[in-house]
Motif scaffolding. Structure first.
Motif, PDB file in Angstrom:
ATOM      1  N   THR A 286       1.066   5.542   0.533  1.00 33.38           N
ATOM      2  CA  THR A 286       0.418   6.765   1.018  1.00 33.38           C
ATOM      3  C   THR A 286       1.402   7.929   0.887  1.00 33.38           C
ATOM      4  OG1 THR A 286       1.188   6.325   3.269  1.00 33.38           O
ATOM      5  CG2 THR A 286      -1.021   5.542   2.724  1.00 33.38           C
TER       6      THR A 286
ATOM      7  N   LYS B  54      -6.380   2.308   4.659  1.00 29.26           N
ATOM      8  CA  LYS B  54      -5.111   3.059   4.625  1.00 29.26           C
ATOM      9  C   LYS B  54      -4.924   3.905   5.884  1.00 29.26           C
ATOM     10  CE  LYS B  54      -3.821   3.013  -0.174  1.00 29.26           C
ATOM     11  NZ  LYS B  54      -3.288   3.712  -1.335  1.00 29.26           N
TER      12      LYS B  54
ATOM     13  N   LEU C 193       5.292  -4.599   7.308  1.00 31.30           N
ATOM     14  CA  LEU C 193       4.233  -5.026   8.222  1.00 31.30           C
ATOM     15  C   LEU C 193       4.037  -6.538   8.073  1.00 31.30           C
ATOM     16  CD1 LEU C 193       1.547  -2.286   7.392  1.00 31.30           C
ATOM     17  CD2 LEU C 193       3.092  -2.312   9.351  1.00 31.30           C
TER      18      LEU C 193
ATOM     19  N   ALA D  14      -1.053  -0.033  12.504  1.00 26.88           N
ATOM     20  CA  ALA D  14      -0.625  -1.407  12.210  1.00 26.88           C
ATOM     21  C   ALA D  14       0.874  -1.561  12.432  1.00 26.88           C
ATOM     22  CB  ALA D  14      -0.990  -1.773  10.778  1.00 26.88           C
TER      23      ALA D  14
ATOM     24  N   TRP E 287       4.032   0.727   2.354  1.00 30.02           N
ATOM     25  CA  TRP E 287       3.736  -0.208   3.447  1.00 30.02           C
ATOM     26  C   TRP E 287       3.709  -1.588   2.816  1.00 30.02           C
ATOM     27  CZ3 TRP E 287       2.750   2.430   8.113  1.00 30.02           C
ATOM     28  CH2 TRP E 287       2.565   3.815   7.976  1.00 30.02           C
TER      29      TRP E 287
ATOM     30  N   ALA F 239       0.864  -1.174   0.000  1.00 29.13           N
ATOM     31  CA  ALA F 239       0.000   0.000   0.000  1.00 29.13           C
ATOM     32  C   ALA F 239       0.903   1.226   0.000  1.00 29.13           C
ATOM     33  CB  ALA F 239      -0.887   0.009   1.247  1.00 29.13           C
TER      34      ALA F 239
ATOM     35  N   LEU G  38      -8.791  -2.625   2.074  1.00 31.08           N
ATOM     36  CA  LEU G  38      -7.629  -2.042   2.751  1.00 31.08           C
ATOM     37  C   LEU G  38      -8.008  -0.760   3.481  1.00 31.08           C
ATOM     38  CD1 LEU G  38      -4.526  -2.005   3.094  1.00 31.08           C
ATOM     39  CD2 LEU G  38      -4.441  -0.680   0.976  1.00 31.08           C
TER      40      LEU G  38
ATOM     41  N   LEU H 114      -3.006   2.311   8.729  1.00 33.40           N
ATOM     42  CA  LEU H 114      -1.643   1.807   8.515  1.00 33.40           C
ATOM     43  C   LEU H 114      -0.667   2.207   9.632  1.00 33.40           C
ATOM     44  CD1 LEU H 114      -1.464   2.206   4.650  1.00 33.40           C
ATOM     45  CD2 LEU H 114      -1.018   0.089   5.912  1.00 33.40           C
TER      46      LEU H 114
ATOM     47  N   LEU I 164      -1.518  -6.142   6.137  1.00 29.95           N
ATOM     48  CA  LEU I 164      -2.105  -4.820   5.947  1.00 29.95           C
ATOM     49  C   LEU I 164      -3.459  -4.798   6.655  1.00 29.95           C
ATOM     50  CD1 LEU I 164      -1.415  -4.066   2.147  1.00 29.95           C
ATOM     51  CD2 LEU I 164      -0.038  -3.445   4.154  1.00 29.95           C
TER      52      LEU I 164
END
Ligand code: MCA
Ligand code: AMP
Length: 485
Positions: free
Chosen positions: A414, A476, A463, A482, A428, A412, A474, A479, A466
């Motif tokens: 961001t 986000k 991670l 996590a 991520w 992922a 997902l 995150l 996710l």
């Protein structure tokens, strides 16, 4: 339609371009672009290997004179993105400097070396009359999928540059200094075609450096500076210990920032050290320029100013109703209409249709309007679009590239706030083998090689899984938690 560059038609000994030690007058540029234009006339489209050099400027001007749509290519484009752009835009040739080493992705395409001295017999014929004829195709990222080609007409380019002439009192006496890349609207259309349309000059630094800005502005002869906020941030950082830089900025006629928001703190630091205001203007590849703070008006840090001549701008609520209030509080999406708009996304009628609400283009930028009409951008509709160093980058394309790495199981992407870049790309990642994850550098190189270096993640978090909701979607926003979970 009359000539895009009247000063080129006239020809003269006035300087037009300077890139490092390389200078071309209007007479010389007219000869070089005319000769090249004659060679490429009749080619469906041409790609331009858009290094920050005089060759790129000559190639683009030649294509415009010859009426051949040009596709500027980022010379650092990775293999996948390059293949996509070439497949989508189908150029008939690539224009490059004689010394440029082109990647294998371009091997199939006939190559034409740009001769900036204009040797050879050819002269360009008449410029195309049709203002709607496509002039440039500029690739830009969306939230998902590969970049889309934005088709820009001669009409859009002329309208936007002429509206800026008015807002900035831009004349043939201006000498523009910048270090922007020449494969996007900011550096190419505003930064090269802008001065040429006015009959003024451009000095390109080749690569951005604060020392280069200090050298060329003010006593160096430059009257205007264009930059993205990252460049102004670096200038603001350097001002305190650099009296020559302060003098150069103070002496300039106009400092313009765009492509992303310039933080108020940087406005203030530059204002305090030099007494000068940085003017912000707001644009987009699809719309060229929409608004600007007019030159000479009182400083308005955080505002992108008023709609430019010919541009209609409205704010629209989620359900499509137009916001009537200019109250500095009600937030709506910016929609624009006017002669500055693009024609279509190349080969993407679906995406083109989705981008419009009737004649109004949906920008995806969220803003408020002050009682006097000034526009203040407050955010973006799509959280999956990242603006880093002034480049627009879609999270989806980076996620896809990461997933192609054999050591990546899930990914992922961001954007995180960054004082220098505005936003920084953060990846991520769940490694295929969590005991032996790849290195962050390996993943950055992988993305840079497939897409482009500016799309590489600057931070990579590993991670175990996710965060997802019950439907498997997902999350986000979860995150960061996590990471500690
Ligand atoms: C680093 N590099 C790598 C890697 N890591 N190359 C390959 N693989 C890697 N893993 C290299 C880079 O190629 C580069 O090489 C150097 O390291 C630094 O790159 P980068 O980190 O990207 O530079 P930066 O310091 O982050 O650059 C900041 C910048 C740049 C100069 C401000 O972001 C920039 O030029 N931004 C302008 C964006 C722009 O023009 N946007 C307009 C679009 P080397 O050192 O050799 O260079 S928006 C638009 O057009 C609309 C209309 C508008 O409103 O304006
Ligand atoms: P691009 O699609 O790369 O041409 O980038 C266009 C986007 O850059 C716009 O939709 C805005 O989000 C952003 N942008 C451009 N100029 C400004 C500015 N002065 N302030 C805030 N955002 C800007």
């Amino acid at each position: 339609m009359s000539a895009l560059f009247p000063a080129l038609v006239a020809g003269s000994d006035r300087p037009a371009l300077r890139f490092g030690a390389q200078t071309l007058t209007y007479g010389e540029l007219g000869r070089a672009a005319g000769a090249l234009g004659a060679r490429i006339a009749g080619t469906g489209r041409v790609a331009v290997w858009a290094t920050p050099t005089a060759e790129t400027a000559v190639a683009v001007v030649a294509a415009l004179l010859a009426g051949v749509p040009a596709i500027p290519l980022n010379p650092r484009t990775g293999e996948r993105e390059l293949a996509h752009i070439l497949g989508d835009s189908a150029p008939g040739a690539v224009l490059a400097g004689a010394d440029d080493v082109l990647p294998t992705g371009l091997a199939e395409l006939p190559r034409i070396d740009v001769d900036i001295l204009g040797r050879g017999p050819g002269r360009a014929g008449a410029e195309p009359d049709d203002p709607e004829s496509p002039a440039l195709i500029v690739y830009t990222s969306g939230t998902t999928g590969p970049p889309k080609g934005v088709v820009l007409s001669r009409r859009a380019i002329a309208a936007s540059l002429d509206a800026l002439e008015e807002s900035w009192a831009w004349t043939e006496d201006d000498v523009l200094v910048h270090a922007l890349p020449l494969f996007h609207v900011h550096g190419l259309i505003l930064g090269v075609l802008g001065p040429l349309r006015r009959g003024g000059a451009v000095r390109h630094l080749g690569a951005f450096s604060v020392a280069g800005v200090a050298r060329e502005l003010g006593a160096g002869g430059g009257t205007m500076l264009f930059g993205v906020p990252t460049m102004y941030h670096r200038i603001a950082d350097a001002l305190e210990g650099d009296p020559a830089l302060v003098r150069a900025l103070t002496a300039a006629r106009l400092l313009v920032s765009g492509s992303a928001a310039l933080p108020v703190h940087d406005h203030e630091r530059i204002g305090a050290a030099t007494g000068r205001t940085v003017v912000e203007r707001y644009g987009m590849t699809e719309t060229l320029m929409n608004t600007s703070v007019p030159v000479g008006s009182r400083p308005r840090p955080g505002s992108v100013g008023l709609p430019l001549r010919g541009v209609e701008l409205r704010l629209v609520e989620e359900d499509g109703t137009e916001l009537g209030a200019y109250d500095g509080e009600s937030v709506g999406e910016i929609q624009v209409r006017g002669p500055n708009l693009f024609t279509a996304y190349l080969n993407r009628p679906d995406a083109t249709a989705a981008a419009f609400d009737g004649e109004w283009f949906r920008t995806g930028d969220m803003a408020v309007r002050e009682p006097d009409g000034y526009v203040r951008i407050v955010g973006r509709k799509a959280t999956d679009l990242i603006k880093s160093g002034g480049y627009k980058i879609g999270a989806g394309e980076i996620e896809n590239a990461l997933l192609d790495h054999p050591a990546v199981r899930e990914a992922a992407v961001t954007g995180a706030p960054d004082p220098d870049l505005g936003e920084r790309i953060v990846a991520w990642v769940v490694a295929a083998d969590t005991e032996k994850p790849p290195t962050a550098e390996e993943l950055a190189d992988h993305v840079a090689g497939l897409l482009a270096p500016h799309k590489r993640p600057r931070t990579v978090h590993f991670l175990r899984a996710l965060p997802r909701n019950d439907m498997g979607k997902l999350l986000k926003k979860a995150l960061p938690e996590a990471l500690h979970g």
